[in-house]
Design a protein around this motif. Structure first.
Motif, PDB file in Angstrom:
ATOM      1  N   MET A  83     -10.918  17.911   6.906  1.00 43.94           N
ATOM      2  CA  MET A  83     -10.879  16.494   7.283  1.00 43.94           C
ATOM      3  C   MET A  83     -12.282  15.977   7.579  1.00 43.94           C
ATOM      4  O   MET A  83     -12.640  14.870   7.187  1.00 43.94           O
ATOM      5  CB  MET A  83      -9.978  16.285   8.502  1.00 43.94           C
ATOM      6  CG  MET A  83      -8.513  16.415   8.198  1.00 43.94           C
ATOM      7  SD  MET A  83      -7.385  15.917   9.518  1.00 43.94           S
ATOM      8  CE  MET A  83      -8.113  16.582  10.978  1.00 43.94           C
ATOM      9  N   TYR A  84     -13.074  16.763   8.269  1.00 42.89           N
ATOM     10  CA  TYR A  84     -14.438  16.358   8.587  1.00 42.89           C
ATOM     11  C   TYR A  84     -15.254  16.184   7.314  1.00 42.89           C
ATOM     12  O   TYR A  84     -15.981  15.213   7.157  1.00 42.89           O
ATOM     13  CB  TYR A  84     -15.086  17.404   9.501  1.00 42.89           C
ATOM     14  CG  TYR A  84     -16.519  17.101   9.843  1.00 42.89           C
ATOM     15  CD1 TYR A  84     -16.837  16.106  10.763  1.00 42.89           C
ATOM     16  CD2 TYR A  84     -17.557  17.812   9.251  1.00 42.89           C
ATOM     17  CE1 TYR A  84     -18.147  15.824  11.086  1.00 42.89           C
ATOM     18  CE2 TYR A  84     -18.876  17.536   9.566  1.00 42.89           C
ATOM     19  CZ  TYR A  84     -19.165  16.537  10.482  1.00 42.89           C
ATOM     20  OH  TYR A  84     -20.454  16.253  10.786  1.00 42.89           O
ATOM     21  N   LYS A  85     -15.111  17.108   6.389  1.00 45.84           N
ATOM     22  CA  LYS A  85     -15.865  17.061   5.139  1.00 45.84           C
ATOM     23  C   LYS A  85     -15.429  15.878   4.270  1.00 45.84           C
ATOM     24  O   LYS A  85     -16.257  15.208   3.664  1.00 45.84           O
ATOM     25  CB  LYS A  85     -15.692  18.367   4.372  1.00 45.84           C
ATOM     26  CG  LYS A  85     -16.576  18.487   3.150  1.00 45.84           C
ATOM     27  CD  LYS A  85     -16.449  19.855   2.521  1.00 45.84           C
ATOM     28  CE  LYS A  85     -15.097  19.954   1.851  1.00 45.84           C
ATOM     29  NZ  LYS A  85     -14.928  21.152   1.037  1.00 45.84           N
ATOM     30  N   ASP A  86     -14.120  15.606   4.228  1.00 46.61           N
ATOM     31  CA  ASP A  86     -13.610  14.530   3.383  1.00 46.61           C
ATOM     32  C   ASP A  86     -13.889  13.148   3.953  1.00 46.61           C
ATOM     33  O   ASP A  86     -14.068  12.192   3.200  1.00 46.61           O
ATOM     34  CB  ASP A  86     -12.104  14.685   3.160  1.00 46.61           C
ATOM     35  CG  ASP A  86     -11.761  15.862   2.284  1.00 46.61           C
ATOM     36  OD1 ASP A  86     -12.689  16.404   1.632  1.00 46.61           O
ATOM     37  OD2 ASP A  86     -10.576  16.251   2.258  1.00 46.61           O
ATOM     38  N   HIS A  87     -13.918  13.014   5.272  1.00 47.83           N
ATOM     39  CA  HIS A  87     -14.048  11.702   5.886  1.00 47.83           C
ATOM     40  C   HIS A  87     -15.438  11.454   6.473  1.00 47.83           C
ATOM     41  O   HIS A  87     -15.643  10.452   7.150  1.00 47.83           O
ATOM     42  CB  HIS A  87     -12.990  11.510   6.971  1.00 47.83           C
ATOM     43  CG  HIS A  87     -11.611  11.567   6.412  1.00 47.83           C
ATOM     44  ND1 HIS A  87     -11.108  10.591   5.582  1.00 47.83           N
ATOM     45  CD2 HIS A  87     -10.621  12.494   6.527  1.00 47.83           C
ATOM     46  CE1 HIS A  87      -9.870  10.912   5.223  1.00 47.83           C
ATOM     47  NE2 HIS A  87      -9.572  12.061   5.790  1.00 47.83           N
ATOM     48  N   LEU A  88     -16.360  12.322   6.215  1.00 48.84           N
ATOM     49  CA  LEU A  88     -17.732  12.130   6.681  1.00 48.84           C
ATOM     50  C   LEU A  88     -18.365  11.002   5.875  1.00 48.84           C
ATOM     51  O   LEU A  88     -18.247  10.975   4.653  1.00 48.84           O
ATOM     52  CB  LEU A  88     -18.525  13.432   6.489  1.00 48.84           C
ATOM     53  CG  LEU A  88     -19.922  13.454   7.054  1.00 48.84           C
ATOM     54  CD1 LEU A  88     -19.849  13.415   8.580  1.00 48.84           C
ATOM     55  CD2 LEU A  88     -20.637  14.718   6.639  1.00 48.84           C
ATOM     56  N   PRO A  89     -19.002  10.048   6.538  1.00 46.43           N
ATOM     57  CA  PRO A  89     -19.623   8.950   5.780  1.00 46.43           C
ATOM     58  C   PRO A  89     -20.714   9.493   4.857  1.00 46.43           C
ATOM     59  O   PRO A  89     -21.509  10.348   5.223  1.00 46.43           O
ATOM     60  CB  PRO A  89     -20.222   8.037   6.846  1.00 46.43           C
ATOM     61  CG  PRO A  89     -19.788   8.567   8.161  1.00 46.43           C
ATOM     62  CD  PRO A  89     -19.188   9.897   7.961  1.00 46.43           C
ATOM     63  N   LYS A  90     -20.727   8.975   3.649  1.00 52.75           N
ATOM     64  CA  LYS A  90     -21.721   9.390   2.676  1.00 52.75           C
ATOM     65  C   LYS A  90     -23.040   8.712   3.005  1.00 52.75           C
ATOM     66  O   LYS A  90     -23.089   7.540   3.346  1.00 52.75           O
ATOM     67  CB  LYS A  90     -21.294   8.989   1.258  1.00 52.75           C
ATOM     68  CG  LYS A  90     -19.919   9.478   0.877  1.00 52.75           C
ATOM     69  CD  LYS A  90     -19.957  10.938   0.509  1.00 52.75           C
ATOM     70  CE  LYS A  90     -18.622  11.326  -0.063  1.00 52.75           C
ATOM     71  NZ  LYS A  90     -18.003  12.396   0.615  1.00 52.75           N
TER      72      LYS A  90
END
Length: 96
Positions: A83-90
Motif C-alpha cells: 500500500m505504501y509503495k502503490d500510494h506514495l506520491p510520485k
C-alpha cells in the motif's frame, strides 16, 4: 459449465523451488513468514521436553498461536509495504 480441455493452458510449469523463488520476487515477505513459522515450530518441538507441568495441548496451542502470529505479521507487513509503495506520491519530473 464444463470447460473444453483443449482450451486449458498451464500458467507455468516448474519445480516447487522455482515457484517459491517467483513468489518471493513478487511478494518478498512470503519467505519471511515461512521462515518465522518454521523457526517457531522447530523451537516449540525442541521445548516440548522441557515444558514442565504444562499440559501437552496447552503447549501445542501456544506454539501454534506463535507460529500463526509470525505468518500474519509477515502478511501485514507485506500488505502495508504494498500500500505504501502503490500510494506514495510520485516525485515531480526534474525540470531542466
Amino acid at each position: 459449465m464444463v470447460m473444453d480441455e483443449s482450451q486449458w493452458v498451464p500458467e507455468r510449469e516448474g519445480t516447487v523451488s522455482s515457484k517459491l523463488l517467483q513468489k518471493a520476487g513478487a511478494a518478498p515477505f512470503v519467505p519471511v513468514g515461512i521462515g518465522g513459522f518454521a523457526t517457531v515450530a522447530a523451537y516449540g518441538l525442541y521445548r516440548l521436553k522441557a515444558r514442565g507441568k504444562m499440559k501437552l495441548s496447552v503447549h501445542l496451542l501456544h506454539t501454534r498461536i506463535a507460529a500463526q502470529a509470525c505468518v500474519v505479521g509477515a502478511i501485514t507487513l507485506g500488505a502495508t509495504y504494498t500500500m505504501y509503495k502503490d500510494h506514495l506520491p510520485k516525485p515531480a519530473a526534474a525540470q531542466k
